[in-house]
Design an enzyme around this catalytic site. Structure first.
Site, short mmCIF file in Angstrom:
data_model
loop_
_atom_site.label_atom_id
_atom_site.label_comp_id
_atom_site.label_asym_id
_atom_site.label_seq_id
_atom_site.Cartn_x
_atom_site.Cartn_y
_atom_site.Cartn_z
N GLU A 33 46.25 -21.36 9.43
CA GLU A 33 46.89 -20.64 8.32
C GLU A 33 46.00 -19.48 7.85
OE1 GLU A 33 48.81 -21.52 3.88
OE2 GLU A 33 47.76 -23.11 4.97
N TYR A 35 43.70 -17.91 9.61
CA TYR A 35 43.68 -16.89 10.67
C TYR A 35 44.95 -16.03 10.61
CZ TYR A 35 43.47 -14.72 15.28
OH TYR A 35 43.45 -13.80 16.30
N ASP A 36 46.11 -16.70 10.53
CA ASP A 36 47.39 -15.97 10.52
C ASP A 36 47.50 -15.06 9.30
OD1 ASP A 36 48.16 -17.14 12.86
OD2 ASP A 36 49.34 -18.73 11.92
N LYS A 112 32.41 -21.59 41.99
CA LYS A 112 33.41 -20.67 42.55
C LYS A 112 34.78 -21.18 42.10
CE LYS A 112 34.80 -18.32 46.78
NZ LYS A 112 36.26 -18.48 46.56
N ARG A 133 41.60 -7.41 42.09
CA ARG A 133 40.73 -7.19 43.25
C ARG A 133 41.42 -6.33 44.31
NH1 ARG A 133 39.57 -8.42 48.26
NH2 ARG A 133 37.40 -8.66 48.87
#
Length: 658
Positions: A33, A35-36, A112, A133
């Protein structure tokens, strides 16, 4: 409520910190909440003050525009493929090659990951571009999509220009969730997490990419200004810039440390939430990396220590013969479908009929199949104890499955020699005309197909006989378009020889190898024998055999193309015969002050032929510090030897500074 620009900047910094802890560290410092609420306050301020929007604001991560297609973008420095090793014996061989030049070297080992490689370019600390790539030289520009990945910082404290490379991955759990959603919506399912990551990364709508929980994990760098130091320290410094921490990265001093690191990764392979397919080993000294340089295909300072392939069994139902661009017939086994690491396998190559005979494989045999990472599924052997009498011998074909012409049956390869065979013709001509080859603008695959269907051309040579009236008869052609194509074809005359060699599409021979062939042999390239071609630095048995075989099968085509195009031979062959190094077969050994690739290129420009092996045909060995067995063998064979100091004096006498 955000009142002014200074307050706006402070809140952006706070939101970035919240996002880093939530998305990257998985250690939230705020509620959803909170953050929003802060996110929307920033967004409201930006809408009211569009001229003050900071481009690295978290609100700018999701682009609003849907693309029609991705642009191509060249990497500043090539993204190389790694050579693979699969067991401790090969590891020891690889390390011993490194130790010859750098006896006290240490290594950095890292997992990897099985995902999609991505190249990020930062300038003045700001993310400028993100490129897949691709073929290693250029890829697709997907910057807007990359910005949606929270573990890719939009800005970093490092101000010099740098390419940061890593793998875009998705966890096994998130992969399953995506497939469940696609199943419910009637979409095709992704085969495995790697396919899901790559597919998510290449969405034309960035908002779709943003919904997928992708992670970017750094594993290396490309173009940069760093000349010395520890790679382990450098990569750990980069991880402090806001990237997802690379797990299990280790500093290793010897083979025991490296093997222990590998064994640990292998033990957690199946339980780790992200797919792993091996471990990358890299010399830790950045100076050593630059000194060791590259072969035609891969760096000498790094390799991939791959996990053992996963084996399963299936039944061969039938054999399909495929015709490749060079006419080689490849038998492909049609299998009873099986699942290996999330991928459904229903076909596997048998490579050639010599291998079928050697392994005694029959239709209806139960066979062992392996697949490791991106490696094409391969049949190892048949289980002959399970034969029940229904097995059928696999017979060599005598006629091309596409054009019906009689095949040339050699010791190993079976070939269709009909240059007009439809199976190989369209692809061969399209490649011949492509940007990587002769770059005939306006002659793409669809146009090639149209010209073939209408009988305007029957082979590559016919391109040079096309008349403007032939093209004007075709649907969609007007005078300007027709004239442009004819001009583009004419412009290929007198192109450099290496471009023509590359355009021929010889198996195993790409741009770099074509340049070496042209530089070493000029127009006589197809008159050279196996040993002469194999002696070129960076070449191997397959490459040499491929050139010889292609020259024999396509002798008349090559002769006529050389006559029509009159390719230009390299300057070294035309004008550098007076150099001390001209026409000499030269080997380099020991630690030199410049990368070997750079020295080799210089010598080739002076007319030298480079070799990586020492024999009676070697004319000269140039050696640096810590020269080993090559120097010893050179002395035994009475080959002329000069050290790097003498080499530089010779160059200086010719007006060249190294």
């Amino acid at each position: 409520m955000i009142k002014n620009f200074e307050n706006y900047k402070k809140n952006i910094a706070l939101l970035e910190r919240m996002a880093y802890h939530y998305y990257v560290l998985d250690d939230p410092i705020s509620t959803d909440e909170e953050y929003d609420e802060l996110y929307h306050q920033i967004k409201d301020y930006e809408e009211q003050n569009p001229n003050q929007v900071i481009l690295t604001s978290p609100t700018q991560r999701v682009g609003s525009n849907v693309l029609e297609a991705f642009q191509k973008n060249k990497h500043l420095e090539r993204m190389w493929s790694l050579d693979d090793i699969f067991n401790p014996g090969k590891l020891e061989e690889w390390l011993n090659r490194i130790y010859k030049s750098w006896p006290n070297i240490n290594f950095t080992c890292s997992p990897k990951f099985d995902g999609a490689s991505l190249n990020l370019y930062y300038k003045n600390g700001i993310l400028q571009s993100a490129t897949t790539r691709g073929d290693g030289i250029e890829g697709e520009l997907i910057t807007q999509n990359a910005k949606t990945i929270r573990s890719i910082p939009l800005k970093i404290p490092y101000k010099e220009s740098i390419e940061i490379r890593g793998e875009v991955v998705i966890t096994k759990d998130d992969f399953e969730k995506i497939n469940q959603e696609r199943l419910q919506s009637g979409e095709n399912l992704f085969a495995n997490p790697r396919n899901a990551a790559a597919g998510s990364l290449r969405q034309l709508d960035p908002k779709i990419t943003a919904k997928r929980k992708l992670k970017f994990i750094p594993w290396g760098i490309g173009k940069n200004q760093i000349q010395k130091g520890s790679f382990f320290k450098l990569i750990n410094e980069i991880l402090q810039y806001g990237f997802y921490p690379t797990p299990f990265i280790k500093y290793c001093e010897n083979i025991e440390d490296i093997q222990a690191c590998y064994d640990n990764l292998l033990s957690i392979r199946h339980d780790y939430p992200i797919m792993l397919d091996g471990m990358v080993i890299m010399t830790d000294s950045i100076e050593a990396q630059k000194n060791l340089g590259y072969t035609i295909k891969s760096p000498r300072f790094a390799c991939a220590y791959k996990f053992p392939a996963i084996e399963k069994s299936s039944t061969i139902l039938s054999i399909t013969n495929q015709v490749g661009r060079t006419g080689v017939i490849t038998p492909v086994a049609e299998l009873k479908p099986i699942e290996i690491e999330g991928a459904i396998i229903s076909r596997a190559t048998l490579h050639n009929y010599s291998e079928i005979e050697k392994k005694d494989i029959k239709i209806n045999d139960t066979v062992i199949i392996i697949r490791s990472g991106d490696v094409i599924p391969k049949i190892i052997k048949s289980i002959q104890t399970l034969r029940d009498g229904t097995q059928i011998d696999i017979k060599k074909p005598t006629h091309c499955p596409i054009c019906g012409s009689e095949l040339l049956i050699e010791e190993i390869f079976i070939r269709c020699q009909n240059l007009s065979c439809k199976a190989r013709l369209k692809e061969s001509i399209a490649y011949f005309a492509s940007k990587k080859a002769l770059n005939i603008e306006g002659l793409g695959e669809k146009i090639v197909e149209q010209l073939l269907q209408e009988g305007i051309i029957l082979n590559i040579l016919d391109l040079y006989s096309i008349k403007i009236e032939d093209l004007l008869k075709l649907e969609g052609w007007k005078e300007k378009k027709a004239q442009n194509l004819i001009n583009a074809i004419k412009n290929t005359r007198n192109i450099p020889l290496w471009r023509l060699l590359n355009a021929l599409g010889i198996e195993h021979i790409g741009e770099a190898a074509s340049k070496k062939l042209a530089s070493n042999f000029g127009l006589e390239v197809f008159q050279k024998n196996y040993d002469e071609i194999n002696s070129i630095d960076g070449f191997g048995k397959e490459m040499a055999a491929s050139v010889i075989d292609f020259g024999i099968v396509n002798k008349n085509l090559i002769k006529k193309l050389f006559e029509i195009i009159s390719p230009q031979i390299p300057q070294n062959i035309a004008t550098k015969s007076n150099s001390f190094f001209a026409l000499k077969t030269i080997a380099l050994t020991g630690s030199l002050s410049k990368p070997r690739e750079e020295i080799s290129s210089l010598l080739e420009s002076l007319g030298a032929k480079m070799t990586s092996s020492i024999s009676k045909k070697t004319d000269l060995i140039i050696y640096g510090q810590n020269a080993g067995s090559k120097l010893k063998k050179g002395k035994e064979l009475n080959i002329e030897l000069i050290d790097e100091k003498q080499f530089k004096i010779r160059l200086k006498n010719e007006g060249i500074e190294l």
